[in-house]
Motif scaffolding. Structure first.
Motif, PDB file in Angstrom:
ATOM      1  N   LEU A 173       0.848  -1.191   0.000  1.00 41.14           N
ATOM      2  CA  LEU A 173       0.000   0.000   0.000  1.00 41.14           C
ATOM      3  C   LEU A 173       0.879   1.235   0.000  1.00 41.14           C
ATOM      4  CD1 LEU A 173      -2.741   1.415   0.143  1.00 41.14           C
ATOM      5  CD2 LEU A 173      -2.624   1.210   2.630  1.00 41.14           C
ATOM      6  N   ASP A 174       0.797   1.985  -1.075  1.00 43.76           N
ATOM      7  CA  ASP A 174       1.493   3.267  -1.182  1.00 43.76           C
ATOM      8  C   ASP A 174       0.435   4.334  -1.420  1.00 43.76           C
ATOM      9  OD1 ASP A 174       4.071   2.049  -1.067  1.00 43.76           O
ATOM     10  OD2 ASP A 174       3.936   1.599  -3.207  1.00 43.76           O
ATOM     11  N   VAL A 175       0.293   5.252  -0.493  1.00 46.41           N
ATOM     12  CA  VAL A 175      -0.595   6.397  -0.650  1.00 46.41           C
ATOM     13  C   VAL A 175       0.330   7.594  -0.844  1.00 46.41           C
ATOM     14  CG1 VAL A 175      -2.424   7.793   0.363  1.00 46.41           C
ATOM     15  CG2 VAL A 175      -2.373   5.332   0.789  1.00 46.41           C
ATOM     16  N   ILE A 176       0.398   8.065  -2.073  1.00 48.86           N
ATOM     17  CA  ILE A 176       1.362   9.093  -2.451  1.00 48.86           C
ATOM     18  C   ILE A 176       0.651  10.429  -2.607  1.00 48.86           C
ATOM     19  CG2 ILE A 176       3.082   9.759  -4.180  1.00 48.86           C
ATOM     20  CD1 ILE A 176       2.917   6.575  -4.914  1.00 48.86           C
ATOM     21  N   ASN A 177       1.091  11.404  -1.850  1.00 48.91           N
ATOM     22  CA  ASN A 177       0.497  12.735  -1.903  1.00 48.91           C
ATOM     23  C   ASN A 177       1.152  13.516  -3.048  1.00 48.91           C
ATOM     24  OD1 ASN A 177      -0.388  15.364  -1.525  1.00 48.91           O
ATOM     25  ND2 ASN A 177      -0.268  15.252   0.692  1.00 48.91           N
ATOM     26  N   ASP A 178       0.381  13.772  -4.104  1.00 49.04           N
ATOM     27  CA  ASP A 178       0.856  14.502  -5.284  1.00 49.04           C
ATOM     28  C   ASP A 178       0.451  15.974  -5.249  1.00 49.04           C
ATOM     29  OD1 ASP A 178       1.850  12.123  -6.517  1.00 49.04           O
ATOM     30  OD2 ASP A 178      -0.167  11.644  -7.209  1.00 49.04           O
TER      31      ASP A 178
END
Length: 92
Positions: A22-27
């Motif tokens: 699980l990677d939740v990447i803030n763009d």
């Protein structure tokens, strides 16, 4: 350090799918000043999630499953959400 919305998404997705990745990447920083930027620093995200729950599901079904698990976050509390959902053994 993840913000409160990012942490909430991580908790919801972990509870719903028991992901092996699980990677939740803030763009959001890439979209500062653009349409949809609410100034919170948590308006645009990319999700990369691997879970056995996605086995046998189409790409659209996987995205619907993720959106359902996130409740009112997509489209209401987050302006843009890119989802890459796959099952273990799938090509990313």
């Amino acid at each position: 350090m993840p913000g409160p919305l990012q942490s909430e998404m991580e908790a919801l997705l972990t509870a719903a799918f028991s992901p092996t990745r699980l990677d939740v990447i803030n763009d959001s920083a890439k979209h500062r000043g653009h349409m949809g930027d609410d100034g919170s620093g948590e308006s645009h995200f990319t999700l990369v999630i691997e879970s056995a729950a996605f086995a046998g599901q189409s790409r659209l079904q996987r995205q619907r499953m993720v959106n359902a698990a996130l409740g009112d976050i997509p489209g209401q509390r987050v302006h843009a959400l890119a989802i890459r959902a796959f099952a273990p053994g799938d090509a990313e």
